[in-house]
Write a protein that holds these residues in place. Sequence first.
Motif, PDB file in Angstrom:
ATOM      1  N   ILE A  76       0.854  -1.191   0.000  1.00 49.96           N
ATOM      2  CA  ILE A  76       0.000   0.000   0.000  1.00 49.96           C
ATOM      3  C   ILE A  76       0.888   1.239   0.000  1.00 49.96           C
ATOM      4  O   ILE A  76       1.732   1.414   0.880  1.00 49.96           O
ATOM      5  N   GLY A  77       0.699   2.123  -0.979  1.00 44.13           N
ATOM      6  CA  GLY A  77       1.485   3.340  -1.087  1.00 44.13           C
ATOM      7  C   GLY A  77       0.896   4.478  -0.278  1.00 44.13           C
ATOM      8  O   GLY A  77      -0.332   4.613  -0.166  1.00 44.13           O
ATOM      9  N   VAL A  78       1.758   5.305   0.289  1.00 45.62           N
ATOM     10  CA  VAL A  78       1.342   6.471   1.069  1.00 45.62           C
ATOM     11  C   VAL A  78       2.322   7.608   0.786  1.00 45.62           C
ATOM     12  O   VAL A  78       3.400   7.398   0.232  1.00 45.62           O
ATOM     13  N   GLN A  79       1.951   8.828   1.179  1.00 41.99           N
ATOM     14  CA  GLN A  79       2.913   9.932   1.139  1.00 41.99           C
ATOM     15  C   GLN A  79       3.647   9.958   2.473  1.00 41.99           C
ATOM     16  O   GLN A  79       3.024   9.924   3.541  1.00 41.99           O
ATOM     17  N   ASN A  80       4.962  10.032   2.421  1.00 39.41           N
ATOM     18  CA  ASN A  80       5.773  10.007   3.636  1.00 39.41           C
ATOM     19  C   ASN A  80       5.356  11.097   4.628  1.00 39.41           C
ATOM     20  O   ASN A  80       5.138  12.248   4.255  1.00 39.41           O
ATOM     21  N   GLY A  81       5.272  10.707   5.896  1.00 41.20           N
ATOM     22  CA  GLY A  81       5.004  11.665   6.958  1.00 41.20           C
ATOM     23  C   GLY A  81       3.556  12.057   7.146  1.00 41.20           C
ATOM     24  O   GLY A  81       3.243  12.883   8.005  1.00 41.20           O
ATOM     25  N   THR A  82       2.654  11.474   6.359  1.00 40.91           N
ATOM     26  CA  THR A  82       1.243  11.853   6.430  1.00 40.91           C
ATOM     27  C   THR A  82       0.448  10.873   7.289  1.00 40.91           C
ATOM     28  O   THR A  82       0.937   9.833   7.710  1.00 40.91           O
ATOM     29  N   THR A  83      -0.822  11.222   7.501  1.00 39.64           N
ATOM     30  CA  THR A  83      -1.713  10.357   8.268  1.00 39.64           C
ATOM     31  C   THR A  83      -1.890   9.010   7.576  1.00 39.64           C
ATOM     32  O   THR A  83      -2.082   7.990   8.237  1.00 39.64           O
ATOM     33  N   GLY A  84      -1.814   8.994   6.240  1.00 37.42           N
ATOM     34  CA  GLY A  84      -1.925   7.728   5.511  1.00 37.42           C
ATOM     35  C   GLY A  84      -0.862   6.740   5.943  1.00 37.42           C
ATOM     36  O   GLY A  84      -1.129   5.534   6.094  1.00 37.42           O
ATOM     37  N   GLN A  85       0.354   7.231   6.164  1.00 36.84           N
ATOM     38  CA  GLN A  85       1.434   6.365   6.632  1.00 36.84           C
ATOM     39  C   GLN A  85       1.152   5.866   8.042  1.00 36.84           C
ATOM     40  O   GLN A  85       1.350   4.680   8.350  1.00 36.84           O
ATOM     41  N   LEU A  86       0.672   6.761   8.905  1.00 38.85           N
ATOM     42  CA  LEU A  86       0.346   6.361  10.274  1.00 38.85           C
ATOM     43  C   LEU A  86      -0.781   5.336  10.288  1.00 38.85           C
ATOM     44  O   LEU A  86      -0.773   4.398  11.087  1.00 38.85           O
ATOM     45  N   TYR A  87      -1.749   5.523   9.386  1.00 42.06           N
ATOM     46  CA  TYR A  87      -2.879   4.591   9.305  1.00 42.06           C
ATOM     47  C   TYR A  87      -2.393   3.196   8.933  1.00 42.06           C
ATOM     48  O   TYR A  87      -2.855   2.201   9.500  1.00 42.06           O
ATOM     49  N   CYS A  88      -1.481   3.115   7.977  1.00 39.31           N
ATOM     50  CA  CYS A  88      -0.988   1.810   7.521  1.00 39.31           C
ATOM     51  C   CYS A  88      -0.046   1.160   8.525  1.00 39.31           C
ATOM     52  O   CYS A  88      -0.127  -0.053   8.771  1.00 39.31           O
ATOM     53  N   GLU A  89       0.851   1.959   9.095  1.00 41.89           N
ATOM     54  CA  GLU A  89       1.864   1.396   9.980  1.00 41.89           C
ATOM     55  C   GLU A  89       1.393   1.262  11.424  1.00 41.89           C
ATOM     56  O   GLU A  89       1.959   0.485  12.199  1.00 41.89           O
ATOM     57  N   GLY A  90       0.355   2.033  11.778  1.00 41.86           N
ATOM     58  CA  GLY A  90      -0.153   2.010  13.152  1.00 41.86           C
ATOM     59  C   GLY A  90       0.333   3.207  13.945  1.00 41.86           C
ATOM     60  O   GLY A  90       1.484   3.619  13.810  1.00 41.86           O
ATOM     61  N   ASP A  91      -0.544   3.787  14.760  1.00 42.75           N
ATOM     62  CA  ASP A  91      -0.190   4.935  15.581  1.00 42.75           C
ATOM     63  C   ASP A  91      -1.080   4.936  16.819  1.00 42.75           C
ATOM     64  O   ASP A  91      -2.302   5.066  16.724  1.00 42.75           O
ATOM     65  N   ALA A  92      -0.442   4.786  17.986  1.00 38.41           N
ATOM     66  CA  ALA A  92      -1.199   4.667  19.231  1.00 38.41           C
ATOM     67  C   ALA A  92      -1.977   5.944  19.544  1.00 38.41           C
ATOM     68  O   ALA A  92      -3.132   5.890  19.988  1.00 38.41           O
ATOM     69  N   GLU A  93      -1.339   7.100  19.308  1.00 35.88           N
ATOM     70  CA  GLU A  93      -1.990   8.373  19.630  1.00 35.88           C
ATOM     71  C   GLU A  93      -3.288   8.558  18.856  1.00 35.88           C
ATOM     72  O   GLU A  93      -4.279   9.029  19.391  1.00 35.88           O
ATOM     73  N   MET A  94      -3.273   8.179  17.565  1.00 35.69           N
ATOM     74  CA  MET A  94      -4.458   8.338  16.729  1.00 35.69           C
ATOM     75  C   MET A  94      -5.314   7.069  16.698  1.00 35.69           C
ATOM     76  O   MET A  94      -6.278   6.970  15.948  1.00 35.69           O
ATOM     77  N   GLU A  95      -4.903   6.092  17.506  1.00 34.39           N
ATOM     78  CA  GLU A  95      -5.653   4.835  17.662  1.00 34.39           C
ATOM     79  C   GLU A  95      -5.790   4.072  16.350  1.00 34.39           C
ATOM     80  O   GLU A  95      -6.838   3.509  16.043  1.00 34.39           O
ATOM     81  N   PHE A  96      -4.699   4.054  15.562  1.00 34.20           N
ATOM     82  CA  PHE A  96      -4.645   3.245  14.351  1.00 34.20           C
ATOM     83  C   PHE A  96      -3.877   1.965  14.672  1.00 34.20           C
ATOM     84  O   PHE A  96      -2.696   2.028  15.019  1.00 34.20           O
TER      85      PHE A  96
END
Length: 293
Positions: free
Chosen positions: A227-247
């Motif tokens: 899955i492609g994303v733009q570096n540093g964006t929410t799309g990357q956090l969504y794919c890789e996971g982010d505790a703060e944003m609950e992804f």
Amino acid sequence: MKKALKVISLMLVAVLMVMSFAACGSKDDTATGSDTSKEAKTPAVKVIDVNLTDEEYAFGVDKNQPELLEKVNSFIAEIKANGTFDAICNKYFAGGTPDVIKSAALDSTKDQLVVATNAAFEPFEYTNGDGYSGIDMEIAKALADYLGKELVIQNMDFDSVGQHKCDIAMAGLTVKAEREEYVTFSTPYYKASQRLVVKGSDTKFDGCTDVASVEAILNTLDSSVKIGVQNGTTGQLYCEGDAEMEFPGLKAVCVGYKSGSLAVQDMINGNINYVIIDAAPAACIAQSINEVN
């Protein structure tokens, strides 16, 4: 003899009438689109019409300039109230003509507003000839005029925008706690979301009507899917996971790009399977690509 000529004349009239009706019938079929020789063209890409996230964009103001933050917040309130913000957005979402914003050269002897951006995020910021266009860029120009300053635009990779020394960062920045280490966020000015972009021939997500149905499929994808994303964006956090944003993240492999358009083009080329980027840029990229394919 006269009788024979009369019969021949009548026969010629009859033939011409038949030919005339046949010609009209052919013309009507074409006009009404009954010619079935042409089929609707499948678009190169399509955006799944479901918001995967809900987020807000704000401007990142230099932490050492609290007076600038106050003025920026007052400015945002003013352009929201007097219709300027809607007028700018309508240029990009309703077929208007974008302005081309020029940057002055950086000069410490002048009273300037230095804006850091990533001009690869249409319709918020992108290069246009020797200048810039986009919602954020037009707001930047209006803000500089409001403050009585000369506008300087510094274009850089998105990862560097929030950390670059400047007066204000304007690059479709999602409000996020970790970014407050470098900037103080203004009042949010835009509600955003992430969306999934797929090839036009891909029907896997066609029946999805809400985020749960899209995520149910995304969560079945394994590491064989990219899955492609733009570096540093929410799309990357969504794919890789982010505790703060609950992804929680996905099992599919996340591939980063400098821009969403590069990710979508790589998907068309068959190097990745899907793209997850912000909704507004996704729509612009899809429209642009489909117009030339």
